[in-house]
Each structure stands twice: as structure tokens, then as C-alpha cells.
Design an enzyme around this catalytic site. Structure first.
Site, short mmCIF file in Angstrom:
data_model
loop_
_atom_site.label_atom_id
_atom_site.label_comp_id
_atom_site.label_asym_id
_atom_site.label_seq_id
_atom_site.Cartn_x
_atom_site.Cartn_y
_atom_site.Cartn_z
N TYR A 67 0.79 -1.30 0.01
CA TYR A 67 0.04 0.11 0.01
C TYR A 67 0.88 1.28 -0.20
O TYR A 67 2.11 1.19 0.42
CB TYR A 67 -1.10 -0.11 1.13
CG TYR A 67 -0.37 0.40 2.49
CD1 TYR A 67 -0.28 1.61 3.00
CD2 TYR A 67 0.08 -0.69 3.36
CE1 TYR A 67 0.34 1.88 4.10
CE2 TYR A 67 0.90 -0.14 4.68
CZ TYR A 67 0.68 0.95 5.08
OH TYR A 67 1.61 1.16 6.06
N CYS A 68 0.23 2.28 -0.35
CA CYS A 68 1.01 3.64 -0.38
C CYS A 68 -0.13 4.79 0.30
O CYS A 68 -0.88 4.32 1.21
CB CYS A 68 1.48 4.05 -1.63
SG CYS A 68 0.08 4.25 -2.90
N ARG A 69 -0.03 5.89 -0.11
CA ARG A 69 -0.83 6.86 0.29
C ARG A 69 -2.28 6.86 -0.22
O ARG A 69 -3.22 6.90 0.35
CB ARG A 69 -0.16 8.40 0.30
CG ARG A 69 -1.19 9.65 0.80
CD ARG A 69 -0.42 11.00 0.69
NE ARG A 69 -0.95 11.33 -0.71
CZ ARG A 69 -1.61 11.88 -1.15
NH1 ARG A 69 -2.94 12.10 -0.40
NH2 ARG A 69 -1.93 11.98 -2.63
#
Length: 104
Positions: A67-69
Site C-alpha cells: 500500500y501507499c498513500r
């Protein structure tokens, strides 16, 4: 060529609520990670993923949630990881959609 699977952060949260043989990888920058991340996640910034197997991810067959932002970098990272040879990559979007506990 291997592909990755995408799921929602809501579905990922259900998986993370139980123990299992998986890793959670946060591909945001280290400063973003330091401000708060999903408990148990390890940080491997997207820009550091090149063409070689990663020391922090020695098993190409490990189940890895990425995941990221917001979801853009996690898709890029998932594509890079599968091109390196990782076989079980699950991209789960962005931290903005996370509504669980946060670890700092």
C-alpha cells in the site's frame, strides 16, 4: 509474466485482523511512514524498488500486501515487484482509506 491482485483497503483490513503468513509493505517515503503506518508494516519506498530481489523480501513466494498513500505508488510497486519475480503480490490501495489502528 506474473501479475498482481488488487483488493480494497477494507478487505485488506479483514485479512490483517487475523494472523497469517504474509507481509505488509508500505511503499511511501520514509518520512511519510514515520508519521504513521499500518501496524506491522515494513517500509520499502517505491523509488528504491529497482530490478533486483530485495533484501527485506528474500522469499519470492511470500504473500505481500502493498500500500501507499492514495494507491498510485502501490500499483507501480506491485508491477515492479511482479516483474522482479515475486509471485504473490496483493495491492491494497492507499493509507488514506485505512481506518484502523496506526503505529508510529
Amino acid at each position: 509474466m506474473a501479475t498482481y491482485q488488487s483488493i480494497t483497503m477494507k478487505d485488506a483490513k479483514k485479512v490483517f485482523s487475523s494472523e497469517g503468513n504474509y507481509l505488509i509493505v508500505d511503499v511511501r517515503r520514509t518520512d511519510e511512514f514515520a508519521k504513521g503506518h499500518i501496524p506491522g508494516a515494513i517500509n520499502i519506498p517505491n523509488e528504491t524498488i529497482k530490478a533486483d530481489k530485495l533484501k527485506k523480501l528474500p522469499d519470492l513466494h511470500q504473500v505481500i500486501y502493498v500500500y501507499c498513500r492514495s494507491g498510485r505508488r502501490s500499483k507501480e510497486a506491485a508491477e515492479k515487484l511482479t516483474s522482479i519475480g515475486y509471485r504473490h503480490i496483493i495491492e491494497c490501495g492507499g493509507f488514506l482509506d485505512w481506518n484502523g489502528d496506526i503505529e508510529k
